[in-house]
Design a protein around this motif. Structure first.
Motif, PDB file in Angstrom:
ATOM      1  N   PHE A 101      22.260  -6.132   2.511  1.00 47.46           N
ATOM      2  CA  PHE A 101      21.568  -5.859   1.251  1.00 47.46           C
ATOM      3  C   PHE A 101      22.034  -4.530   0.670  1.00 47.46           C
ATOM      4  O   PHE A 101      22.497  -3.650   1.401  1.00 47.46           O
ATOM      5  N   ASN A 102      21.863  -4.374  -0.640  1.00 47.19           N
ATOM      6  CA  ASN A 102      22.242  -3.129  -1.296  1.00 47.19           C
ATOM      7  C   ASN A 102      21.238  -2.017  -1.047  1.00 47.19           C
ATOM      8  O   ASN A 102      21.590  -0.841  -1.081  1.00 47.19           O
ATOM      9  N   ASN A 103      19.967  -2.393  -0.817  1.00 44.54           N
ATOM     10  CA  ASN A 103      18.931  -1.387  -0.618  1.00 44.54           C
ATOM     11  C   ASN A 103      17.764  -2.002   0.145  1.00 44.54           C
ATOM     12  O   ASN A 103      17.657  -3.221   0.282  1.00 44.54           O
ATOM     13  N   TYR A 104      16.882  -1.160   0.617  1.00 45.12           N
ATOM     14  CA  TYR A 104      15.753  -1.583   1.438  1.00 45.12           C
ATOM     15  C   TYR A 104      14.730  -2.365   0.631  1.00 45.12           C
ATOM     16  O   TYR A 104      14.067  -3.257   1.162  1.00 45.12           O
ATOM     17  N   ARG A 105      14.587  -2.066  -0.643  1.00 46.56           N
ATOM     18  CA  ARG A 105      13.670  -2.814  -1.500  1.00 46.56           C
ATOM     19  C   ARG A 105      14.035  -4.294  -1.511  1.00 46.56           C
ATOM     20  O   ARG A 105      13.191  -5.170  -1.300  1.00 46.56           O
ATOM     21  N   ASP A 106      15.324  -4.598  -1.744  1.00 42.92           N
ATOM     22  CA  ASP A 106      15.767  -5.990  -1.793  1.00 42.92           C
ATOM     23  C   ASP A 106      15.590  -6.670  -0.435  1.00 42.92           C
ATOM     24  O   ASP A 106      15.218  -7.845  -0.365  1.00 42.92           O
ATOM     25  N   TYR A 107      15.853  -5.930   0.613  1.00 41.27           N
ATOM     26  CA  TYR A 107      15.677  -6.444   1.979  1.00 41.27           C
ATOM     27  C   TYR A 107      14.224  -6.836   2.225  1.00 41.27           C
ATOM     28  O   TYR A 107      13.933  -7.908   2.769  1.00 41.27           O
ATOM     29  N   MET A 108      13.271  -5.990   1.817  1.00 44.86           N
ATOM     30  CA  MET A 108      11.856  -6.235   2.085  1.00 44.86           C
ATOM     31  C   MET A 108      11.317  -7.424   1.289  1.00 44.86           C
ATOM     32  O   MET A 108      10.387  -8.104   1.744  1.00 44.86           O
ATOM     33  N   PHE A 109      11.873  -7.705   0.129  1.00 47.36           N
ATOM     34  CA  PHE A 109      11.414  -8.875  -0.618  1.00 47.36           C
ATOM     35  C   PHE A 109      11.736 -10.166   0.141  1.00 47.36           C
ATOM     36  O   PHE A 109      10.970 -11.122   0.092  1.00 47.36           O
ATOM     37  N   VAL A 110      12.835 -10.174   0.850  1.00 47.33           N
ATOM     38  CA  VAL A 110      13.173 -11.338   1.680  1.00 47.33           C
ATOM     39  C   VAL A 110      12.335 -11.335   2.951  1.00 47.33           C
ATOM     40  O   VAL A 110      11.794 -12.369   3.359  1.00 47.33           O
ATOM     41  N   ALA A 111      12.191 -10.159   3.568  1.00 48.92           N
ATOM     42  CA  ALA A 111      11.419 -10.055   4.807  1.00 48.92           C
ATOM     43  C   ALA A 111       9.976 -10.495   4.606  1.00 48.92           C
ATOM     44  O   ALA A 111       9.359 -11.070   5.507  1.00 48.92           O
ATOM     45  N   LYS A 112       9.422 -10.232   3.432  1.00 50.80           N
ATOM     46  CA  LYS A 112       8.031 -10.573   3.152  1.00 50.80           C
ATOM     47  C   LYS A 112       7.874 -11.948   2.504  1.00 50.80           C
ATOM     48  O   LYS A 112       6.756 -12.349   2.152  1.00 50.80           O
ATOM     49  N   ASN A 113       8.981 -12.678   2.344  1.00 50.52           N
ATOM     50  CA  ASN A 113       8.906 -14.013   1.745  1.00 50.52           C
ATOM     51  C   ASN A 113       8.150 -13.999   0.424  1.00 50.52           C
ATOM     52  O   ASN A 113       7.284 -14.845   0.164  1.00 50.52           O
ATOM     53  N   ARG A 114       8.473 -13.057  -0.414  1.00 52.07           N
ATOM     54  CA  ARG A 114       7.775 -12.917  -1.681  1.00 52.07           C
ATOM     55  C   ARG A 114       7.977 -14.165  -2.539  1.00 52.07           C
ATOM     56  O   ARG A 114       9.083 -14.690  -2.637  1.00 52.07           O
ATOM     57  N   GLU A 115       6.893 -14.612  -3.149  1.00 54.25           N
ATOM     58  CA  GLU A 115       6.928 -15.781  -4.029  1.00 54.25           C
ATOM     59  C   GLU A 115       7.010 -15.352  -5.483  1.00 54.25           C
ATOM     60  O   GLU A 115       6.631 -16.100  -6.391  1.00 54.25           O
ATOM     61  N   TYR A 116       7.456 -14.140  -5.699  1.00 54.39           N
ATOM     62  CA  TYR A 116       7.640 -13.605  -7.042  1.00 54.39           C
ATOM     63  C   TYR A 116       8.830 -12.668  -6.975  1.00 54.39           C
ATOM     64  O   TYR A 116       9.262 -12.248  -5.899  1.00 54.39           O
ATOM     65  N   SER A 117       9.376 -12.346  -8.121  1.00 52.20           N
ATOM     66  CA  SER A 117      10.622 -11.590  -8.159  1.00 52.20           C
ATOM     67  C   SER A 117      10.388 -10.087  -8.321  1.00 52.20           C
ATOM     68  O   SER A 117       9.278  -9.646  -8.654  1.00 52.20           O
ATOM     69  N   ILE A 118      11.444  -9.344  -8.127  1.00 51.93           N
ATOM     70  CA  ILE A 118      11.413  -7.906  -8.368  1.00 51.93           C
ATOM     71  C   ILE A 118      11.087  -7.635  -9.835  1.00 51.93           C
ATOM     72  O   ILE A 118      10.294  -6.751 -10.161  1.00 51.93           O
ATOM     73  N   GLY A 365      -0.674  11.763   2.092  1.00 51.92           N
ATOM     74  CA  GLY A 365      -1.895  11.189   2.635  1.00 51.92           C
ATOM     75  C   GLY A 365      -1.968   9.671   2.593  1.00 51.92           C
ATOM     76  O   GLY A 365      -2.974   9.096   3.039  1.00 51.92           O
ATOM     77  N   THR A 366      -0.925   8.998   2.087  1.00 49.04           N
ATOM     78  CA  THR A 366      -0.927   7.535   2.005  1.00 49.04           C
ATOM     79  C   THR A 366      -0.110   6.953   3.137  1.00 49.04           C
ATOM     80  O   THR A 366       1.124   6.953   3.098  1.00 49.04           O
ATOM     81  N   LEU A 367      -0.782   6.433   4.136  1.00 52.49           N
ATOM     82  CA  LEU A 367      -0.078   5.961   5.333  1.00 52.49           C
ATOM     83  C   LEU A 367       0.793   4.736   5.060  1.00 52.49           C
ATOM     84  O   LEU A 367       1.746   4.465   5.797  1.00 52.49           O
ATOM     85  N   HIS A 368       0.476   3.967   4.006  1.00 50.88           N
ATOM     86  CA  HIS A 368       1.283   2.784   3.696  1.00 50.88           C
ATOM     87  C   HIS A 368       2.753   3.144   3.492  1.00 50.88           C
ATOM     88  O   HIS A 368       3.642   2.391   3.889  1.00 50.88           O
ATOM     89  N   PHE A 369       3.007   4.282   2.848  1.00 55.99           N
ATOM     90  CA  PHE A 369       4.390   4.657   2.570  1.00 55.99           C
ATOM     91  C   PHE A 369       5.181   4.869   3.859  1.00 55.99           C
ATOM     92  O   PHE A 369       6.391   4.627   3.900  1.00 55.99           O
ATOM     93  N   ILE A 370       4.505   5.305   4.895  1.00 50.34           N
ATOM     94  CA  ILE A 370       5.150   5.573   6.166  1.00 50.34           C
ATOM     95  C   ILE A 370       5.134   4.338   7.057  1.00 50.34           C
ATOM     96  O   ILE A 370       6.173   3.928   7.607  1.00 50.34           O
ATOM     97  N   GLN A 371       3.970   3.729   7.213  1.00 54.42           N
ATOM     98  CA  GLN A 371       3.775   2.719   8.256  1.00 54.42           C
ATOM     99  C   GLN A 371       3.826   1.281   7.756  1.00 54.42           C
ATOM    100  O   GLN A 371       4.090   0.378   8.535  1.00 54.42           O
ATOM    101  N   TYR A 372       3.547   1.045   6.472  1.00 58.65           N
ATOM    102  CA  TYR A 372       3.528  -0.318   5.946  1.00 58.65           C
ATOM    103  C   TYR A 372       4.275  -0.387   4.615  1.00 58.65           C
ATOM    104  O   TYR A 372       3.680  -0.633   3.565  1.00 58.65           O
ATOM    105  N   PRO A 373       5.581  -0.165   4.629  1.00 58.17           N
ATOM    106  CA  PRO A 373       6.336  -0.116   3.378  1.00 58.17           C
ATOM    107  C   PRO A 373       6.234  -1.422   2.591  1.00 58.17           C
ATOM    108  O   PRO A 373       6.286  -2.515   3.150  1.00 58.17           O
ATOM    109  N   PHE A 374       6.039  -1.269   1.302  1.00 63.87           N
ATOM    110  CA  PHE A 374       5.936  -2.373   0.344  1.00 63.87           C
ATOM    111  C   PHE A 374       4.728  -3.281   0.603  1.00 63.87           C
ATOM    112  O   PHE A 374       4.671  -4.392   0.097  1.00 63.87           O
ATOM    113  N   TYR A 375       3.755  -2.788   1.374  1.00 61.07           N
ATOM    114  CA  TYR A 375       2.489  -3.506   1.494  1.00 61.07           C
ATOM    115  C   TYR A 375       1.493  -2.793   0.593  1.00 61.07           C
ATOM    116  O   TYR A 375       0.739  -1.948   1.024  1.00 61.07           O
ATOM    117  N   ASP A 376       1.531  -3.105  -0.682  1.00 60.84           N
ATOM    118  CA  ASP A 376       0.689  -2.437  -1.666  1.00 60.84           C
ATOM    119  C   ASP A 376       0.379  -3.343  -2.847  1.00 60.84           C
ATOM    120  O   ASP A 376      -0.770  -3.581  -3.182  1.00 60.84           O
TER     121      ASP A 376
END
Length: 450
Positions: A101-118, A365-376
């Motif tokens: 992948f070109n970047n981690y954002r694109d990778y995570m959309f596949v990893a999360k099986n997103r049913e919507y696009s970037i 102070g937002t743990l999602h950015f560290i521990q749960y990326p793109f879970y928002d």
């Protein structure tokens, strides 16, 4: 529903195994940093959650004091957390590149099986800014007026105007929520009473008990269990209602779909029924707040939460899109971008002059950015659906509740859009839908304050 196992196989690269291990180590290090954070309050060392709780104090000087102390604490750990985030961004970028992948954002959309696009996400970001933020500004002006302040400062944006806790004992909390649920639908209260009678609720606070709260399905028995560490507060009231939304969803799934050996709870779906339950009970807060002004204040606070769950996760999502598509950014650029995004959304009506730097570093102070990326973003999407539920409920309560139950019992192997349709709402982030919800929120705010 797409097969998560297939995605894992598709993305697997042996060279990423040590990178995942390192990612987990950095996540653990962040927990240690935040877990050890304490602040001196009136000569006494206090845990960080205590200081954060003071942001809801009715005394403005106390809120301001807490705000400054929190920012000072973040500044103290900023060099360490900056270095940690810098390393995480580079590590995640390498994981994505290794997987093609070109970047981690694109990778995570596949990893999360997103049913919507970037692009859908970017459209959602823009539509909320255009059509939801004006309604939020209106509610913020109500809060400003009720607070009696000339300038709506950062420590005013958190204040709750409720003078008293809604209950004193956990049993009173459960009794009241059961009545609220029963006035909405007898099945809802029946589930809560069943859970109480069968030891499926653990809600009170006690020494040594883990903080937080959650609801878990028990697949063998078909039951659900709710755990929480509650002390008397408006938040605890909302949290129990929220978790009962999950519980009702779990019971309906078990009764309609039978035992489920393995499936993935998609947050876009699961949170629709928890946020939705909160809003279906919006007109029943008078059971805990019988005085008219307190009742209205409670409704305003639930609306504040609805707005926060719309633009909060959404702004965090936009921040992560930027971070991972610009992996060579500096810590200073990161802080500046975070302030810029927050000012577009939740801080839009707030006078932030002089606090730009402190606000910019508050991503710490937002743990999602560290521990749960793109879970928002899932929370924002589900809240948009929940607002449609409330709109339907105000038009036809019985029909809206039947749709809620139908959707909550629907086959989870369907697409997200199909499940939303069975619930009587749309899984749609188009400008027309977001605009309609912005106008609806304006109406709800007007009705509460008229």
């Amino acid at each position: 529903m797409r097969n998560f196992r297939e995605s894992k196989v598709k993305l697997f690269r042996e060279e990423n195994i040590p990178l995942f291990v390192k990612e987990q180590e950095l996540s653990t290090k962040y927990s240690e940093i935040m877990g050890g954070l304490t602040v001196e309050w009136d000569g006494e060392e206090k845990p960080f959650p205590f200081i954060e709780s003071q942001l809801d104090n009715l005394d403005r000087s106390v809120r301001e004091k807490a705000y400054h102390l929190i920012r000072a604490a973040y500044r103290q750990i900023k060099p360490e957390t900056d270095a940690l985030m810098d390393e995480l961004v580079q590590l995640r970028h390498q994981i994505a590149v290794n997987a093609g992948f070109n970047n981690y954002r694109d990778y995570m959309f596949v990893a999360k099986n997103r049913e919507y696009s970037i692009e859908d996400c970017y459209d959602f970001h823009e539509n909320v800014e255009k059509h939801i933020i004006p309604a939020w500004n209106r509610l913020a002006n109500v809060f400003k007026s009720k607070l009696g302040v000339d300038s709506y400062r950062p420590w005013d944006n958190t204040a709750k105007l409720l003078k008293n806790a809604p209950y004193t004992e956990t049993s009173v909390l459960v009794d009241g929520v059961a009545e609220m649920l029963g006035k909405t639908d007898p099945y809802f209260s029946d589930r809560l009473e069943y859970m109480r009678a069968n030891g499926l609720l653990d809600l009170g606070d006690r020494k040594g008990k883990s903080p937080g709260g959650f609801c878990v399905p028990l697949p063998v028995s078909g039951d659900t269990f709710v755990f929480a560490n509650f002390s008397p507060s408006f938040f605890s009231l909302i949290a129990l209602i929220h978790e009962m939304g999950h519980a009702v969803n779990g019971y309906l799934q078990a009764s309609e779909q039978g035992p489920i050996e393995e499936f993935q709870w998609r947050a876009e779906v699961a949170e629709l029924y928890s946020h939705g339950m909160e809003l279906l009970l919006l007109d029943k807060f008078d059971l805990f707040y019988p005085e008219e002004e307190e009742f209205k204040s409670a409704q305003r606070e639930e609306l504040r939460r609805a707005f926060t769950m719309l633009f909060g996760p959404l702004s965090g999502d936009l921040f992560q899109h930027w971070m991972y598509t610009n992996p060579q950014h500096t810590a200073k650029e990161r802080d500046e971008k975070y302030f810029e995004i927050l000012k577009r959304y939740g801080l839009n009506p707030v006078d932030t002059a002089g606090f730009e730097e402190e606000i910019g570093m508050s991503w710490i102070g937002t743990l999602h950015f560290i521990q749960y990326p793109f879970y928002d973003i899932e929370y924002s999407m589900s809240m948009l659906g929940a607002l449609q539920l409330l709109e339907n409920y105000q038009k036809n309560p019985k029909q809206a509740v039947e749709f809620y139950k139908k959707g909550a019992s629907a086959d989870y192997n369907q697409s997200i859009a199909a499940i939303y349709k069975e619930t009587g709402v749309d899984f749609d982030f188009s400008e027309s839908t977001v605009k309609r919800m912005g106008e609806f929120l304006e109406k709800v705010i007007h009705d509460i304050n008229s």
